[in-house]
Design a protein around this motif. Sequence first.
Motif, PDB file in Angstrom:
ATOM      1  N   CYS A 219       5.467  42.503  25.462  1.00 21.84           N
ATOM      2  CA  CYS A 219       4.008  42.500  25.361  1.00 21.84           C
ATOM      3  C   CYS A 219       3.560  43.046  24.007  1.00 21.84           C
ATOM      4  O   CYS A 219       2.630  42.516  23.391  1.00 21.84           O
ATOM      5  CB  CYS A 219       3.401  43.327  26.497  1.00 21.84           C
ATOM      6  SG  CYS A 219       3.668  42.604  28.140  1.00 21.84           S
ATOM      7  N   LEU A 220       4.226  44.100  23.545  1.00 21.82           N
ATOM      8  CA  LEU A 220       3.902  44.650  22.232  1.00 21.82           C
ATOM      9  C   LEU A 220       4.148  43.618  21.143  1.00 21.82           C
ATOM     10  O   LEU A 220       3.348  43.487  20.202  1.00 21.82           O
ATOM     11  CB  LEU A 220       4.757  45.895  21.973  1.00 21.82           C
ATOM     12  CG  LEU A 220       4.672  46.478  20.558  1.00 21.82           C
ATOM     13  CD1 LEU A 220       3.267  47.003  20.274  1.00 21.82           C
ATOM     14  CD2 LEU A 220       5.717  47.576  20.379  1.00 21.82           C
ATOM     15  N   GLN A 221       5.223  42.886  21.248  1.00 28.41           N
ATOM     16  CA  GLN A 221       5.535  41.884  20.236  1.00 28.41           C
ATOM     17  C   GLN A 221       4.497  40.775  20.196  1.00 28.41           C
ATOM     18  O   GLN A 221       4.243  40.204  19.127  1.00 28.41           O
ATOM     19  CB  GLN A 221       6.938  41.315  20.467  1.00 28.41           C
ATOM     20  CG  GLN A 221       8.034  42.305  20.092  1.00 28.41           C
ATOM     21  CD  GLN A 221       9.421  41.829  20.469  1.00 28.41           C
ATOM     22  OE1 GLN A 221       9.597  41.089  21.437  1.00 28.41           O
ATOM     23  NE2 GLN A 221      10.430  42.263  19.724  1.00 28.41           N
ATOM     24  N   VAL A 222       3.879  40.475  21.322  1.00 29.03           N
ATOM     25  CA  VAL A 222       2.778  39.506  21.319  1.00 29.03           C
ATOM     26  C   VAL A 222       1.653  40.009  20.422  1.00 29.03           C
ATOM     27  O   VAL A 222       1.095  39.272  19.606  1.00 29.03           O
ATOM     28  CB  VAL A 222       2.254  39.238  22.741  1.00 29.03           C
ATOM     29  CG1 VAL A 222       0.959  38.423  22.702  1.00 29.03           C
ATOM     30  CG2 VAL A 222       3.299  38.502  23.572  1.00 29.03           C
ATOM     31  N   VAL A 223       1.318  41.291  20.568  1.00 27.89           N
ATOM     32  CA  VAL A 223       0.251  41.889  19.756  1.00 27.89           C
ATOM     33  C   VAL A 223       0.586  41.781  18.275  1.00 27.89           C
ATOM     34  O   VAL A 223      -0.230  41.332  17.459  1.00 27.89           O
ATOM     35  CB  VAL A 223       0.040  43.371  20.139  1.00 27.89           C
ATOM     36  CG1 VAL A 223      -1.029  44.005  19.247  1.00 27.89           C
ATOM     37  CG2 VAL A 223      -0.353  43.489  21.607  1.00 27.89           C
ATOM     38  N   LEU A 224       1.803  42.169  17.902  1.00 33.82           N
ATOM     39  CA  LEU A 224       2.187  42.172  16.493  1.00 33.82           C
ATOM     40  C   LEU A 224       2.289  40.754  15.934  1.00 33.82           C
ATOM     41  O   LEU A 224       1.899  40.505  14.779  1.00 33.82           O
ATOM     42  CB  LEU A 224       3.515  42.917  16.313  1.00 33.82           C
ATOM     43  CG  LEU A 224       3.504  44.395  16.723  1.00 33.82           C
ATOM     44  CD1 LEU A 224       4.887  45.015  16.558  1.00 33.82           C
ATOM     45  CD2 LEU A 224       2.466  45.174  15.931  1.00 33.82           C
ATOM     46  N   LYS A 225       2.793  39.831  16.722  1.00 36.12           N
ATOM     47  CA  LYS A 225       2.881  38.437  16.268  1.00 36.12           C
ATOM     48  C   LYS A 225       1.486  37.835  16.068  1.00 36.12           C
ATOM     49  O   LYS A 225       1.261  37.080  15.118  1.00 36.12           O
ATOM     50  CB  LYS A 225       3.675  37.606  17.281  1.00 36.12           C
ATOM     51  CG  LYS A 225       5.169  37.894  17.285  1.00 36.12           C
ATOM     52  CD  LYS A 225       5.888  37.122  18.381  1.00 36.12           C
ATOM     53  CE  LYS A 225       7.384  37.439  18.400  1.00 36.12           C
ATOM     54  NZ  LYS A 225       8.091  36.737  19.500  1.00 36.12           N
TER      55      LYS A 225
ATOM     56  N   LEU B  64      10.859  42.606  11.300  1.00 32.12           N
ATOM     57  CA  LEU B  64      10.559  43.886  11.945  1.00 32.12           C
ATOM     58  C   LEU B  64       9.858  43.671  13.282  1.00 32.12           C
ATOM     59  O   LEU B  64      10.137  44.382  14.252  1.00 32.12           O
ATOM     60  CB  LEU B  64       9.678  44.734  11.028  1.00 32.12           C
ATOM     61  CG  LEU B  64      10.284  45.158   9.690  1.00 32.12           C
ATOM     62  CD1 LEU B  64       9.228  45.869   8.840  1.00 32.12           C
ATOM     63  CD2 LEU B  64      11.489  46.062   9.904  1.00 32.12           C
ATOM     64  N   VAL B  65       8.960  42.704  13.345  1.00 29.76           N
ATOM     65  CA  VAL B  65       8.215  42.430  14.576  1.00 29.76           C
ATOM     66  C   VAL B  65       9.161  42.011  15.700  1.00 29.76           C
ATOM     67  O   VAL B  65       8.950  42.357  16.868  1.00 29.76           O
ATOM     68  CB  VAL B  65       7.152  41.340  14.330  1.00 29.76           C
ATOM     69  CG1 VAL B  65       6.586  40.827  15.650  1.00 29.76           C
ATOM     70  CG2 VAL B  65       6.037  41.873  13.445  1.00 29.76           C
TER      71      VAL B  65
ATOM     72  N   SER C 278      11.445  52.418  15.303  1.00 31.37           N
ATOM     73  CA  SER C 278      11.154  52.651  13.884  1.00 31.37           C
ATOM     74  C   SER C 278      10.777  51.344  13.183  1.00 31.37           C
ATOM     75  O   SER C 278       9.869  51.329  12.339  1.00 31.37           O
ATOM     76  CB  SER C 278      12.355  53.305  13.192  1.00 31.37           C
ATOM     77  OG  SER C 278      13.499  52.466  13.252  1.00 31.37           O
ATOM     78  N   ASP C 279      11.441  50.247  13.519  1.00 25.64           N
ATOM     79  CA  ASP C 279      11.095  48.950  12.933  1.00 25.64           C
ATOM     80  C   ASP C 279       9.698  48.518  13.373  1.00 25.64           C
ATOM     81  O   ASP C 279       8.917  47.993  12.570  1.00 25.64           O
ATOM     82  CB  ASP C 279      12.105  47.884  13.355  1.00 25.64           C
ATOM     83  CG  ASP C 279      13.430  47.994  12.607  1.00 25.64           C
ATOM     84  OD1 ASP C 279      13.487  48.750  11.616  1.00 25.64           O
ATOM     85  OD2 ASP C 279      14.396  47.332  13.018  1.00 25.64           O
ATOM     86  N   LEU C 280       9.394  48.740  14.629  1.00 28.22           N
ATOM     87  CA  LEU C 280       8.086  48.350  15.155  1.00 28.22           C
ATOM     88  C   LEU C 280       6.975  49.188  14.536  1.00 28.22           C
ATOM     89  O   LEU C 280       5.889  48.678  14.257  1.00 28.22           O
ATOM     90  CB  LEU C 280       8.086  48.461  16.674  1.00 28.22           C
ATOM     91  CG  LEU C 280       9.054  47.503  17.389  1.00 28.22           C
ATOM     92  CD1 LEU C 280       9.222  47.901  18.850  1.00 28.22           C
ATOM     93  CD2 LEU C 280       8.565  46.062  17.277  1.00 28.22           C
TER      94      LEU C 280
END
Length: 241
Positions: free
Chosen positions: A212-218, A65-66, A72-74
């Motif tokens: 950038c958002l994916q960095v946060v979630l990872k 999902l990340v 919706s996945d995020l």
Amino acid sequence: MARFEDQDLSDAEFRESDLSRARFVGVVMQDAVIDGLVTNLVVNGVEVTSYVEAELDRRHPVRVLVRSSSPSDLRAAASQLQGAWAATVSRLRALPAGSEHERVGGEWSAVETMRHLVFVHDSWFRRCCLGSTSLFTALGLATDFVPDQVEQGLDPAAAPGLDEVVAVREVQAVELSDWLAGVTDAELASPAPVPEGPGWPPYARGRTVLQCLQVVLKEEWAHHGFCVRDLDLLGPEAGLR
């Protein structure tokens, strides 16, 4: 180029080290642990990274999902990560007093780990996704290589307790969830609105909001794993040694 030949490196620890293009030839590697950004790793002629990544996805479906670009996945990823952290905080509160500040093997304590994620939210979400020019939260914790920490709002003398850090994290979680509730595909694909001038991260300019958002979630996923790993090592005696 460093060369190690006929050396006994048993129990050696390489921390924040770049081992890119390193070759291990004729080595004995038993009970070893590799933790970091590992790609294109070949062991005895077999590229094993894809196997490792597939197994991590099987164990932790939130990783899939990340990596998605779907709002919706995020949203689902953020919700699952927040739920995992809430469960870990509850676990921390049930441990002996002081466990939240105990370090294992030189790693950050649980409180320090969450303080780092406060910093990640401020820098990679607020600054890079929202374009905020506000100073970072004082109790946030950055890695040593981040320059000008005081100028960016961090307090090197900060020593907050669990409740204080969790309160900040809860505000940040609501902020992220509210933003994700309305974000569009187009907004995610747009260039990150990183403010001009100095500030962390300096290399975010040119990335998309999604990246950038994916960095946060990872970071949320990875550091939650580190925290749980260390709590497991502390075991029932946590806080007593």
